[in-house]
Design a protein around this motif. Structure first.
Motif, PDB file in Angstrom:
ATOM      1  N   LEU A  67      60.745  22.766  40.283  1.00 26.75           N
ATOM      2  CA  LEU A  67      60.431  24.177  40.509  1.00 26.75           C
ATOM      3  C   LEU A  67      58.920  24.382  40.626  1.00 26.75           C
ATOM      4  N   LEU A 161      67.205  24.791  43.668  1.00 30.60           N
ATOM      5  CA  LEU A 161      65.952  25.397  43.209  1.00 30.60           C
ATOM      6  C   LEU A 161      65.160  26.051  44.332  1.00 30.60           C
ATOM      7  N   LEU A 163      65.883  28.324  46.014  1.00 28.32           N
ATOM      8  CA  LEU A 163      66.076  29.778  46.022  1.00 28.32           C
ATOM      9  C   LEU A 163      64.826  30.499  45.541  1.00 28.32           C
ATOM     10  N   TRP A 164      64.022  29.795  44.744  1.00 27.11           N
ATOM     11  CA  TRP A 164      62.803  30.410  44.214  1.00 27.11           C
ATOM     12  C   TRP A 164      61.819  30.746  45.338  1.00 27.11           C
TER      13      TRP A 164
ATOM     14  N   LEU B  71      70.950  24.407  37.379  1.00 29.03           N
ATOM     15  CA  LEU B  71      70.634  25.822  37.527  1.00 29.03           C
ATOM     16  C   LEU B  71      71.915  26.655  37.541  1.00 29.03           C
ATOM     17  N   SER B 164      62.134  24.243  32.744  1.00 33.10           N
ATOM     18  CA  SER B 164      61.385  25.091  33.668  1.00 33.10           C
ATOM     19  C   SER B 164      62.315  26.021  34.439  1.00 33.10           C
ATOM     20  N   LEU B 165      63.621  25.714  34.454  1.00 32.56           N
ATOM     21  CA  LEU B 165      64.557  26.563  35.193  1.00 32.56           C
ATOM     22  C   LEU B 165      64.761  27.905  34.500  1.00 32.56           C
ATOM     23  N   THR B 168      64.037  31.354  36.035  1.00 34.32           N
ATOM     24  CA  THR B 168      64.912  32.036  36.998  1.00 34.32           C
ATOM     25  C   THR B 168      65.890  33.001  36.328  1.00 34.32           C
TER      26      THR B 168
END
Lengths: 217, 221
Positions: A67, A161, A163-164, B71, B164-165, B168
């Motif tokens: 990320l 990820l 999507l960020w 995620l 770190s996820l 979100t």
């Protein structure tokens, strides 16, 4: 629970998301594997002047969260005015990420070929390239393929990820639907089922190949 | 080359805040590993138990954990459980998601480690007069832990990276969350996230090196 507001067009929207996931994965894995093979050969064959810095750089990609890498790359491309869209940025980051892992797999595969086998081929008069192409490649592929399949699936899952950066892939698509329809569990279950359906058969194939091709059975 | 002025000072000024975030990151990773190892041992036991229901439950858990994105698992904990009236805070959701993921991967590691220990060892232990439990406790388990140790530390590094996820799902106290919050205030994205990347790198390397040092001391023989 079974009265859902989900329509067929919503399902099509999810399918589009899944297609985006697969597209990102396909591009990144292809580019990453090519790079990984190149770096892997360099790591095994080149002098320490080349291989040590390369190892260090690739190690960074494996020790920093994906990320963070994505956010950094996106910030960097706007600072450098490269004008990359989210798709390009995601693919570049994921390719390097794949390459970092693929290098290790390739290195493992190449070093699993006994040095004596390679010396034998060289003393039969094969060039370095012929030795690589006809002796090392087939033997190393057998060792590396199961872990490479695992890597591909890992990248497929990690591609969620992106999507960020605003790319609408499977997970983001389902999140959009959740926001609109307010049925989080049902939609997330569908999303998970799609991931599972893509991943599980290939994972099984990898497991089968690993068993089938392991040297001591 | 770039028409952009880097403001590293701003990022460095925020370093204490980010280090506090790093502590939270480590805390979540450690907790998730502890829960994960406990669940994984239980799952391994379930699988070996021969009970259809238990081993089915374990297999389902492991396959879901390994075949869907981390995620997604965190989203499930955060948004999906809301359907049952369970509303987890971002911290708990993150912890639950990562622990679930860890348990799946670790259970697979433990199974591989168990397989690496020949059946004959248990039998030898039993014929020396040990009970089944003693044979497992004194013969199999120490060897299994030795084989499983390095994969487990790898999973620990993964857990650190996975924390770190949390950003979100709205987590704002761990390293990624703190960084994102600072970034939202100042728009110095590159500087802040570069610093965060360095901190993550240092943590990951420190854990790897510590694990190697422990392994070389513990498993000398």
């Amino acid at each position: 629970m079974f009265n859902t507001a989900l329509t067929w067009s919503d399902l099509a929207f999810l399918a589009q998301g899944a297609a985006m996931t697969l597209a990102v994965t396909a591009v990144s894995v292809t580019a990453g594997t090519l790079l990984g093979i190149l770096f892997g050969v360099i790591r095994v064959q080149a002098s320490t002047y080349w291989s040590v810095p390369l190892t260090f750089v690739l190690d960074v990609f494996r020790s920093v969260p994906l990320l963070i890498q994505l956010v950094l790359a996106n910030a960097f491309q706007s600072i450098a005015k490269l004008g990359w869209g989210p798709f390009t940025t995601s693919c570049v980051v994921l390719s390097l990420y794949t390459a970092a892992y693929c290098t290790e797999i390739v290195r493992g595969g190449i070093s699993s070929v006994p040095a004596t086998t390679r010396r034998a081929s060289r003393s039969l008069g094969m060039t370095w390239w012929q030795d690589m192409r006809y002796i090392v490649a087939p033997l190393a592929t057998r060792v590396s393929l199961p872990s490479w399949i695992g890597l591909t699936l890992g990248v497929m899952k990690d591609s969620a990820l992106v999507l960020w950066l605003g790319l609408i892939e499977l997970l983001r698509a389902s999140q959009i639907l959740v926001t609109r329809l307010q049925e989080p569990l049902f939609i997330l279950l569908i999303c998970g089922a799609i991931y599972f359906l893509i991943s599980f058969p290939i994972a099984r194939l990898g497991g089968y190949l690993e068993k089938r091709w392991s040297p001591n059975d | 080359m770039f028409n952009y002025t880097f403001h590293w000072n701003q990022a460095l000024k925020a370093l204490p805040q980010m280090l506090d975030g790093a502590l939270i990151t480590l805390q979540i990773a450690l907790l998730s590993m502890l829960i994960g190892v406990a669940c994984a041992l239980a799952l391994t036991g379930f699988r070996l138990s021969g009970n259809r229901v238990l081993s089915g439950f374990a297999t389902t858990w492991i396959e879901i954990a390994r075949n869907t994105p981390a995620l997604f698992q965190i989203y499930m904990a955060h948004f999906g459980l809301g359907n049952f009236g369970i509303h987890l805070s971002p911290y708990t959701a993150l912890l639950v998601g990562i622990a679930f993921n860890n348990a799946g991967y670790l259970a697979e590691n433990f199974r591989g480690a168990l397989k690496a220990i020949p059946d004959t060892q248990t039998r030898a232990g039993r014929s020396l007069g040990m009970t089944a439990l003693q044979a497992f406790r004194f013969i199999v388990l120490p060897q299994m832990l030795r084989v499983a140790f390095l994969p487990t530390t790898n999973q620990m590094v993964w857990a650190i990276l996975m924390t770190s996820l949390g950003v979100t799902v709205g987590m704002n106290t761990d390293l990624a969350g703190v960084t994102q919050e600072l970034n939202a205030r100042s728009f110095r994205t590159f500087e802040f996230f570069a610093l965060a990347a360095v901190i993550y790198y240092v943590i990951a390397k420190a854990v790897t090196l510590a694990a190697r040092a422990i392994a070389s001391r513990m498993f000398r023989y």
